[in-house]
Design a protein around this motif. Structure first.
Motif, mmCIF file in Angstrom:
data_model
loop_
_atom_site.group_PDB
_atom_site.id
_atom_site.type_symbol
_atom_site.label_atom_id
_atom_site.label_comp_id
_atom_site.label_asym_id
_atom_site.label_seq_id
_atom_site.Cartn_x
_atom_site.Cartn_y
_atom_site.Cartn_z
ATOM 1 N N LEU A 29 -7.628 -8.396 13.987
ATOM 2 C CA LEU A 29 -7.994 -9.154 12.794
ATOM 3 C C LEU A 29 -9.477 -9.480 12.710
ATOM 4 C CD1 LEU A 29 -5.002 -11.690 12.805
ATOM 5 C CD2 LEU A 29 -5.197 -9.549 11.540
ATOM 6 N N VAL A 30 -10.158 -9.515 13.835
ATOM 7 C CA VAL A 30 -11.592 -9.834 13.843
ATOM 8 C C VAL A 30 -12.385 -8.580 13.496
ATOM 9 C CG1 VAL A 30 -13.543 -10.585 15.264
ATOM 10 C CG2 VAL A 30 -11.302 -11.674 15.529
ATOM 11 N N THR A 31 -13.256 -8.685 12.525
ATOM 12 C CA THR A 31 -14.069 -7.545 12.098
ATOM 13 C C THR A 31 -14.879 -6.985 13.263
ATOM 14 O OG1 THR A 31 -14.280 -8.513 9.895
ATOM 15 C CG2 THR A 31 -15.836 -6.776 10.482
ATOM 16 N N GLY A 32 -14.703 -5.699 13.530
ATOM 17 C CA GLY A 32 -15.421 -5.077 14.637
ATOM 18 C C GLY A 32 -14.739 -5.260 15.978
ATOM 19 N N GLY A 33 -13.671 -6.063 16.009
ATOM 20 C CA GLY A 33 -12.972 -6.322 17.269
ATOM 21 C C GLY A 33 -13.821 -7.127 18.236
ATOM 22 N N PHE A 34 -13.315 -7.323 19.427
ATOM 23 C CA PHE A 34 -14.073 -8.014 20.467
ATOM 24 C C PHE A 34 -13.542 -7.614 21.832
ATOM 25 C CE2 PHE A 34 -10.656 -10.884 19.175
ATOM 26 C CZ PHE A 34 -10.094 -11.281 20.385
ATOM 27 N N VAL A 35 -14.401 -7.776 22.823
ATOM 28 C CA VAL A 35 -14.036 -7.464 24.204
ATOM 29 C C VAL A 35 -13.455 -8.713 24.844
ATOM 30 C CG1 VAL A 35 -14.894 -6.748 26.470
ATOM 31 C CG2 VAL A 35 -15.838 -5.712 24.387
ATOM 32 N N VAL A 36 -12.373 -8.568 25.591
ATOM 33 C CA VAL A 36 -11.777 -9.715 26.270
ATOM 34 C C VAL A 36 -11.652 -9.430 27.759
ATOM 35 C CG1 VAL A 36 -9.443 -8.885 25.779
ATOM 36 C CG2 VAL A 36 -9.792 -11.287 26.346
ATOM 37 N N ALA A 37 -11.919 -10.438 28.553
ATOM 38 C CA ALA A 37 -11.762 -10.339 30.003
ATOM 39 C C ALA A 37 -10.981 -11.559 30.479
ATOM 40 C CB ALA A 37 -13.124 -10.276 30.692
ATOM 41 N N ILE A 38 -9.838 -11.307 31.127
ATOM 42 C CA ILE A 38 -9.041 -12.389 31.709
ATOM 43 C C ILE A 38 -9.136 -12.269 33.223
ATOM 44 C CG2 ILE A 38 -6.754 -13.414 31.910
ATOM 45 C CD1 ILE A 38 -6.084 -12.350 29.175
#
Length: 202
Positions: A98-107
């Motif tokens: 849903l976020v424009t351009g996506g995003f990187v996530v690190a858990i």
């Protein structure tokens, strides 16, 4: 005189326990307000699934699993860290679409066996993550990054949710949904602190 003092002490304890029960009910109601009607959602999703392609069906099924898990978690006061992080990971995967351009996530977290020994208030990390995405990543241009970090040791558990967005002033937050989430967090922290103080006095 001693009898009178003892009676006052008993009444005070009963009032304190009653207030704790009221606080707990208030907290559960605040959590319940964030729930979406499952019947409405599932009926809508069933209609959408019929005409969807494979990619759309996969996304919708992931949403169904997320909602079912959400209903389970909201009904619990505390959950183990592994369950909370599993829910958050599912939630983040959908938000990335849903976020424009996506995003990187690190858990970053210890092994599941270790996380399963630690309990936290349910939906706590999810609320932090939702605010980070809403106020940080959705308003940022360019590269977007979300980090959820959990460390545990003998002193306790440290949980951090950070993003590389512009941030926001918590004193000037608008929107009923966001304010409800923040109020749930404040009430949760206040309730835990109250219980800890009570335990220390015993």
């Amino acid at each position: 005189l001693l009898l009178g003092a003892g009676t006052i002490h008993v009444i005070h304890n009963r009032k304190r326990k009653l207030q704790q029960s009221i606080d707990m009910i208030t907290l559960k109601l605040a959590n319940a307000r964030q729930r979406i009607s499952p019947h409405f959602v599932f009926n809508l999703l069933n209609e959408k699934l019929h005409g969807a392609n494979q990619e759309e069906r996969d996304t919708l099924m992931e949403l169904v699993r997320l909602i079912r898990r959400n209903l389970d978690l909201v009904g619990e006061q505390y959950v183990t860290l592994d369950k909370e992080l599993d829910f958050v990971a599912r939630y983040v995967r959908l938000e990335q679409c849903l976020v424009t351009g996506g995003f990187v996530v690190a858990i970053q977290a210890p092994p599941e066996e270790q996380l399963a020994t630690v309990s936290i208030p349910s939906m706590f990390i999810q609320l932090l993550t939702e605010n980070a995405i809403l106020h940080g990543l959705k308003k940022k241009q360019g590269h977007k990054r979300l980090t959820i970090s959990v460390t545990t040791d003998q002193k306790g558990t440290d949980i951090r949710v950070t993003d590389n967005g512009p941030g926001f002033d918590i004193r000037h937050v608008e929107g009923r949904r966001v304010k409800t989430g923040l109020n749930v967090m404040r009430q949760t922290i206040a309730l835990i602190n109250q219980k800890n103080r009570t335990a220390d006095r015993m």
